[in-house]
Design a protein around this motif. Sequence first.
Motif, mmCIF file in Angstrom:
data_model
loop_
_atom_site.group_PDB
_atom_site.id
_atom_site.type_symbol
_atom_site.label_atom_id
_atom_site.label_comp_id
_atom_site.label_asym_id
_atom_site.label_seq_id
_atom_site.Cartn_x
_atom_site.Cartn_y
_atom_site.Cartn_z
ATOM 1 N N UNK A 1 52.444 -12.886 -11.292
ATOM 2 C CA UNK A 1 51.419 -12.393 -12.289
ATOM 3 C C UNK A 1 49.888 -12.820 -11.580
ATOM 4 N N UNK A 2 50.041 -14.267 -11.057
ATOM 5 C CA UNK A 2 48.702 -14.698 -10.488
ATOM 6 C C UNK A 2 48.636 -13.951 -8.991
ATOM 7 N N UNK A 3 49.527 -13.405 -8.505
ATOM 8 C CA UNK A 3 49.275 -12.764 -7.489
ATOM 9 C C UNK A 3 48.478 -11.344 -7.638
ATOM 10 N N UNK A 4 49.069 -10.579 -8.686
ATOM 11 C CA UNK A 4 48.104 -9.409 -9.275
ATOM 12 C C UNK A 4 46.916 -9.583 -9.568
ATOM 13 N N UNK A 5 46.477 -10.969 -10.233
ATOM 14 C CA UNK A 5 45.124 -11.180 -10.483
ATOM 15 C C UNK A 5 44.471 -11.533 -9.225
#
Lengths: 549, 49
Positions: free
Chosen positions: B40-44
């Motif tokens: 999730x944070x990687x896509x952010x």
Amino acid sequence: MMNGTWKVDARDGKLAMAHIYVAFVALALGGLAGLLQVLVRSGKFELPAGISYYTILTTHGVLLGLVLTTFFIIGFQFAAVSRTAGTLSDRVRFWGWVGFWLMTIGTAITAFYILIGEASVLYTFYAPLQAHAGFYIGLTLVVVGSWVSGFAMFAHYAKWKKAHPGQVSPLLTFMSVVNMVLWLVCSLGVAATVLFQLIPWSLGYVDRINVLVSRTLFWYFGHPLVYFWLLPAYMIWYAIIPKIIGGKMFSDSLARMSFILFLIFSIPVGFHHQLVEPGIDPAWKYLQVVLTFMVVIPSLMTAFSMFATFEMYGRSKGATGLFGWLRKLPWNDARFFAPFIGMLFFIPAGAGGLVNASHQLNQVVHNTIWVTGHFHLTLATTVVLTFFGAAYWLIPHLTGRVMTKAMNRLAIIQTIVWSIGMIFMSSAMHFAGLLGAPRRSAFSTYGDAPQALEWIPYQIAQAVGGTILFIGIILVLIIVTNLAFFAPKGETEFPVAEVAEQAERTPLVFENWKLWIGIAVVLILIAYTVPFIDMIQNAPPGSKGFKLW
Amino acid sequence: MKTQLNTNTPKTKVEKEPALKGTLASVLFLGFFLIFTWVSVYFLFLNRL
């Protein structure tokens, strides 16, 4: 040796309790500072009498991050080694008291300089912010005191080993020794920056400071510091909780192995706190990120071991189905409930930790309040709830009292209050962090910037959560005061778990200290030598001190 | 002729492994949660490049 009726000697109990009293006084004062901080950051409240936000921020960090933890841990460990490796000798106890007084005097000196507004440099020091020399000297005494206590524990362990040649040491004693070795090795870093950089610089003997070296030495200490907090919680999970629930430890060897892995891998990883720092070659950051991810292994081993302990116990009580064993756990026993909730919070805490340690993802959250939210899950929930759970049997054991049903109920309520408060505060911190809200900053709308205005609802949620947490602090202080001074007289057990029958025998190799400390030192040298030389050889002129508060 | 079974051979003690299905499910859920958060944070991160 593992008999449940064993009692900690009254003289050792006094030493442990002295540490625990200071820890809970620190909780009261540091907690109050925390409450003031979240209120200020909501934008609805201003500190009276010109008190600086950064003064209370430093008070909060030092008292809770350094004082509460170190005192509770050393007190708990003295009790644990006395319980499992026998009563301390007069000499060991004497040095334990020397350590206690050095730490207490150091804390008082540090607290004085923070409270008079001469040391608002936050608990991470952060040169070129410059505090009064008294702040650094006080903290030096705290660290030196903890070393004295650590060596006292080593001496007690060595005496046990001498009296029991070829035998595996009691698990809690072994774990205490690992934790103090970890502490000793990592606190050399903070001692080096304080003694050779910060004190001469704050006294005016030198004009300028090499900021990068100072921060690197701090984080060489700062990350294993987290494990110094966490390992005593793991001691309680591995070696005490199984006894409290009426079950057995899944494996003694697995517990020792995970502690050794923490000793090896939790130190050469400080660069993951400095991923956006210029002046460190990315290759060395990469190496330390890889080593950081190695720490995931013992953490997952611990998770597996705890689930297995609970499931084995539940199934021995006739539980069926995939999760039927959960229903068999003693939910109405605060000694279990508080640490268990702490374990649950460690799941999002660990997930956040993986984000922090990944180089690209770190850029999303670096220096945002996400990080504050993260360590309020790790330290201020997982570790602290486990310590509270331990206090509920340790304090009455040491003071010759028993916890009443009413206090047990209050402790369950305390855990629920804490969890609700932390869900509000920590979640809000995580989300605001993802939106860019900075950590270590007083309330500001930054000239009504649209991005900063987005953070305000989250900051109000932080204030709501922080206020609920402060109620949690009042509740735990009521319980602790009751257990120490007012609870009915009686005998309370110091629970120590036995190992499950099917577990393998523990090999002696875990106590080959030369091997494990040797590997740890080699890894530290590999991870730090070249970048450290680079930082000194290619250093900029250095910075003068700043007092921005 | 029936084969004579050697009854003198000592039986190997087979220890029953504890059933840890719930533990397996729990650690799988834990692993899934860790990966989900990280991704999730990687896509952010990718979104903000």
